[in-house]
Design a protein around this motif. Sequence first.
Motif, PDB file in Angstrom:
ATOM      1  N   ILE A   1      16.655   8.048  -2.875  1.00 25.63           N
ATOM      2  CA  ILE A   1      15.722   7.816  -1.818  1.00 25.63           C
ATOM      3  C   ILE A   1      16.261   6.708  -0.851  1.00 25.63           C
ATOM      4  O   ILE A   1      16.817   5.864  -1.122  1.00 25.63           O
ATOM      5  N   ASN A   2      16.240   7.400   0.516  1.00 20.46           N
ATOM      6  CA  ASN A   2      16.955   6.675   1.642  1.00 20.46           C
ATOM      7  C   ASN A   2      15.914   6.217   2.691  1.00 20.46           C
ATOM      8  O   ASN A   2      16.316   5.903   3.822  1.00 20.46           O
ATOM      9  N   ASP A   3      14.583   6.671   2.596  1.00 14.84           N
ATOM     10  CA  ASP A   3      13.538   6.371   3.389  1.00 14.84           C
ATOM     11  C   ASP A   3      12.990   5.173   3.289  1.00 14.84           C
ATOM     12  O   ASP A   3      11.913   5.120   2.281  1.00 14.84           O
ATOM     13  N   PRO A   4      12.711   4.271   4.137  1.00 12.34           N
ATOM     14  CA  PRO A   4      11.965   2.808   3.684  1.00 12.34           C
ATOM     15  C   PRO A   4      10.419   3.450   3.540  1.00 12.34           C
ATOM     16  O   PRO A   4       9.602   2.735   2.633  1.00 12.34           O
ATOM     17  N   ASN A   5      10.102   4.410   3.847  1.00 12.64           N
ATOM     18  CA  ASN A   5       8.470   4.800   3.832  1.00 12.64           C
ATOM     19  C   ASN A   5       8.212   5.585   2.587  1.00 12.64           C
ATOM     20  O   ASN A   5       6.984   5.978   2.282  1.00 12.64           O
TER      21      ASN A   5
ATOM     22  N   TYR B   1      10.067  13.720  -2.245  1.00 10.68           N
ATOM     23  CA  TYR B   1       9.344  13.463  -3.331  1.00 10.68           C
ATOM     24  C   TYR B   1       9.866  14.130  -4.423  1.00 10.68           C
ATOM     25  O   TYR B   1       9.908  13.618  -5.588  1.00 10.68           O
ATOM     26  N   PHE B   2      10.293  15.338  -4.383  1.00 10.18           N
ATOM     27  CA  PHE B   2      10.716  16.306  -5.214  1.00 10.18           C
ATOM     28  C   PHE B   2      12.142  15.966  -5.729  1.00 10.18           C
ATOM     29  O   PHE B   2      12.571  16.111  -6.837  1.00 10.18           O
ATOM     30  N   ALA B   3      12.767  15.078  -5.160  1.00 12.96           N
ATOM     31  CA  ALA B   3      14.076  14.349  -5.458  1.00 12.96           C
ATOM     32  C   ALA B   3      13.980  13.708  -6.535  1.00 12.96           C
ATOM     33  O   ALA B   3      14.750  13.657  -7.565  1.00 12.96           O
ATOM     34  N   LEU B   4      12.693  12.834  -6.696  1.00 12.59           N
ATOM     35  CA  LEU B   4      12.298  11.956  -7.962  1.00 12.59           C
ATOM     36  C   LEU B   4      11.482  12.733  -9.002  1.00 12.59           C
ATOM     37  O   LEU B   4      11.568  12.569 -10.337  1.00 12.59           O
ATOM     38  N   ILE B   5      10.738  13.616  -8.424  1.00 12.61           N
ATOM     39  CA  ILE B   5       9.655  14.270  -9.478  1.00 12.61           C
ATOM     40  C   ILE B   5      10.225  15.318 -10.401  1.00 12.61           C
ATOM     41  O   ILE B   5      10.145  15.070 -11.571  1.00 12.61           O
ATOM     42  N   LEU B   6      11.281  16.090 -10.081  1.00 16.30           N
ATOM     43  CA  LEU B   6      12.077  16.995 -10.967  1.00 16.30           C
ATOM     44  C   LEU B   6      12.614  16.095 -12.060  1.00 16.30           C
ATOM     45  O   LEU B   6      12.604  16.476 -13.343  1.00 16.30           O
ATOM     46  N   PRO B   7      13.521  15.203 -11.760  1.00 19.43           N
ATOM     47  CA  PRO B   7      14.279  14.406 -12.777  1.00 19.43           C
ATOM     48  C   PRO B   7      13.092  13.851 -13.552  1.00 19.43           C
ATOM     49  O   PRO B   7      13.589  13.497 -14.938  1.00 19.43           O
ATOM     50  N   TYR B   8      12.383  13.146 -12.886  1.00 20.27           N
ATOM     51  CA  TYR B   8      11.094  12.525 -13.990  1.00 20.27           C
ATOM     52  C   TYR B   8      10.679  13.480 -14.856  1.00 20.27           C
ATOM     53  O   TYR B   8      10.421  13.046 -16.065  1.00 20.27           O
ATOM     54  N   ILE B   9      10.438  14.720 -14.496  1.00 21.18           N
ATOM     55  CA  ILE B   9       9.745  15.690 -15.456  1.00 21.18           C
ATOM     56  C   ILE B   9      10.699  15.897 -16.345  1.00 21.18           C
ATOM     57  O   ILE B   9      10.712  16.016 -17.907  1.00 21.18           O
TER      58      ILE B   9
ATOM     59  N   THR C   1       9.330   3.073  -3.609  1.00 18.94           N
ATOM     60  CA  THR C   1       8.662   2.644  -4.893  1.00 18.94           C
ATOM     61  C   THR C   1       8.518   1.365  -5.137  1.00 18.94           C
ATOM     62  O   THR C   1       9.002   0.527  -4.446  1.00 18.94           O
ATOM     63  N   VAL C   2       7.688   1.023  -6.007  1.00 16.96           N
ATOM     64  CA  VAL C   2       7.467  -0.633  -6.387  1.00 16.96           C
ATOM     65  C   VAL C   2       8.507  -1.080  -7.187  1.00 16.96           C
ATOM     66  O   VAL C   2       8.857  -2.146  -6.882  1.00 16.96           O
ATOM     67  N   SER C   3       9.484  -0.379  -7.798  1.00 15.38           N
ATOM     68  CA  SER C   3      10.352  -0.722  -8.434  1.00 15.38           C
ATOM     69  C   SER C   3      11.486  -0.908  -7.386  1.00 15.38           C
ATOM     70  O   SER C   3      12.187  -2.106  -7.593  1.00 15.38           O
ATOM     71  N   LEU C   4      11.828  -0.358  -6.319  1.00 18.40           N
ATOM     72  CA  LEU C   4      12.576  -0.368  -5.265  1.00 18.40           C
ATOM     73  C   LEU C   4      12.050  -1.900  -4.394  1.00 18.40           C
ATOM     74  O   LEU C   4      13.204  -2.294  -3.793  1.00 18.40           O
ATOM     75  N   GLY C   5      10.908  -2.061  -4.364  1.00 13.34           N
ATOM     76  CA  GLY C   5      10.544  -3.282  -3.653  1.00 13.34           C
ATOM     77  C   GLY C   5      11.000  -4.382  -4.098  1.00 13.34           C
ATOM     78  O   GLY C   5      11.159  -5.450  -2.925  1.00 13.34           O
ATOM     79  N   VAL C   6      11.207  -4.588  -5.339  1.00 17.98           N
ATOM     80  CA  VAL C   6      11.629  -5.886  -5.880  1.00 17.98           C
ATOM     81  C   VAL C   6      12.850  -6.080  -5.475  1.00 17.98           C
ATOM     82  O   VAL C   6      13.452  -7.334  -5.408  1.00 17.98           O
ATOM     83  N   SER C   7      13.755  -4.918  -5.385  1.00 19.61           N
ATOM     84  CA  SER C   7      15.280  -5.294  -4.935  1.00 19.61           C
ATOM     85  C   SER C   7      15.495  -5.537  -3.506  1.00 19.61           C
ATOM     86  O   SER C   7      16.736  -6.013  -3.098  1.00 19.61           O
ATOM     87  N   GLN C   8      14.339  -5.518  -2.695  1.00 18.18           N
ATOM     88  CA  GLN C   8      14.525  -5.903  -1.344  1.00 18.18           C
ATOM     89  C   GLN C   8      14.921  -7.324  -0.870  1.00 18.18           C
ATOM     90  O   GLN C   8      15.368  -7.613   0.118  1.00 18.18           O
TER      91      GLN C   8
ATOM     92  N   LEU D   1       0.690  -1.200   0.042  1.00 20.29           N
ATOM     93  CA  LEU D   1       0.227  -0.133   0.027  1.00 20.29           C
ATOM     94  C   LEU D   1       0.763   1.307  -0.051  1.00 20.29           C
ATOM     95  O   LEU D   1       0.765   2.018  -0.845  1.00 20.29           O
ATOM     96  N   VAL D   2       1.844   1.222   0.765  1.00 20.73           N
ATOM     97  CA  VAL D   2       2.941   2.300   0.897  1.00 20.73           C
ATOM     98  C   VAL D   2       3.513   2.402  -0.377  1.00 20.73           C
ATOM     99  O   VAL D   2       3.726   3.690  -1.200  1.00 20.73           O
ATOM    100  N   MET D   3       4.144   1.352  -0.972  1.00 20.88           N
ATOM    101  CA  MET D   3       4.662   1.308  -2.121  1.00 20.88           C
ATOM    102  C   MET D   3       3.876   2.056  -3.507  1.00 20.88           C
ATOM    103  O   MET D   3       4.199   2.813  -4.112  1.00 20.88           O
ATOM    104  N   TYR D   4       2.565   1.559  -3.580  1.00 19.42           N
ATOM    105  CA  TYR D   4       1.738   1.909  -4.674  1.00 19.42           C
ATOM    106  C   TYR D   4       1.396   3.439  -4.432  1.00 19.42           C
ATOM    107  O   TYR D   4       1.247   4.281  -5.424  1.00 19.42           O
ATOM    108  N   LYS D   5       1.141   3.854  -3.060  1.00 20.81           N
ATOM    109  CA  LYS D   5       1.013   5.045  -2.687  1.00 20.81           C
ATOM    110  C   LYS D   5       2.102   6.239  -3.336  1.00 20.81           C
ATOM    111  O   LYS D   5       1.610   7.294  -3.823  1.00 20.81           O
ATOM    112  N   ASN D   6       3.385   5.824  -2.817  1.00 22.94           N
ATOM    113  CA  ASN D   6       4.407   6.552  -3.289  1.00 22.94           C
ATOM    114  C   ASN D   6       4.705   6.639  -4.750  1.00 22.94           C
ATOM    115  O   ASN D   6       4.742   7.801  -5.260  1.00 22.94           O
ATOM    116  N   THR D   7       4.434   5.660  -5.233  1.00 26.50           N
ATOM    117  CA  THR D   7       4.382   5.529  -6.729  1.00 26.50           C
ATOM    118  C   THR D   7       3.386   6.268  -7.487  1.00 26.50           C
ATOM    119  O   THR D   7       3.631   7.019  -8.563  1.00 26.50           O
TER     120      THR D   7
END
Length: 300
Positions: free
Chosen positions: A242-246, A163-171, A249-256, A87-93
């Motif tokens: 991203i260094n916060d477990p909370n 969030y903006f650490a990822l939003i800006l490069p994604y844009i 994202t879903v792509s990071l979840g696979v690497s756990q 739920l947290v992963m889907y929400k963040n993504t």
Amino acid sequence: MSIDTELRKPLSAAAVGAAPTGPRRRGRGAVIATAAAYLITFVILFPLLWIVLLSFQTNDNILNHPFRLTDLSPANYQQALKTLNLLVMYKNTLILAVVSVTIGLVISYMAAFALTRMVFRSGRRRTQNTLRFYFLAGLAIPVYILLFPVYRLDITFGLFGTYFALILPYIAVTIPFNILLLTGFLRDFPEEIEQAAVMDGVGLWRMAWRVVFPLMRPVVATLAILNVIYVWNEFPFAVTLINDPNMTTVSLGVSQFQGVYSVDYGAMMASATLVLLPQLVIYAAFQKQVIAGMTAGAVR
């Protein structure tokens, strides 16, 4: 000679032999095209089906008998659901996708409209062509080259781990492709519609957003879907910024499920399947919009 006698006259051997040539050639072409379509479909679906199969196998079977259809178990999915906070992963993504895709499309559309409709003070097309080349040059820059500069910028401005650490490069990463597709559509857009709007007293801002933009829904829908899929699968920026477990994202979840000395292949395949399912649903639901947007402006 009467017409009836002419019609009853038997065909020559050459005519009889030459008649089926066209249909036979078309039939062979259809068979080859159908075989190629099935082959391409198999090549695309095979890795997806294999991931699903591996997600029901144990690590021992994955390493030694990857195609075994026996001893299948949903234990990997239980392990994935127990380990991952989906739920947290889907929400963040979802937050990253909605914000970055919306802002990116607005900026891309405004830039594409200016490059194709507005006349610069120089009165020449050279300035517009230079700016267009500048934007499209971003397609040739690998993402991995941007990791360190973006990381340093995030540290400097205090954006690291937000969030903006990822939003800006994604844009920034999605803008070049968006402009490429939007400018291609706007070049073939009928100018008569805009001329009629000007005669009715419509200003530039209203023309861009109330006249032209509503007619670009197929292209915008296609770009929105493709950008969402990109954000959903993006990994290099996410793992670096991203260094916060909370905020995983879903792509990071696979690497756990990958440790320093061991890898839980079964749970990794199960989590990968859970990540793929929403993408397949999106493609299945909006495939017509994607095709319409990619082919928009192709036929004049």
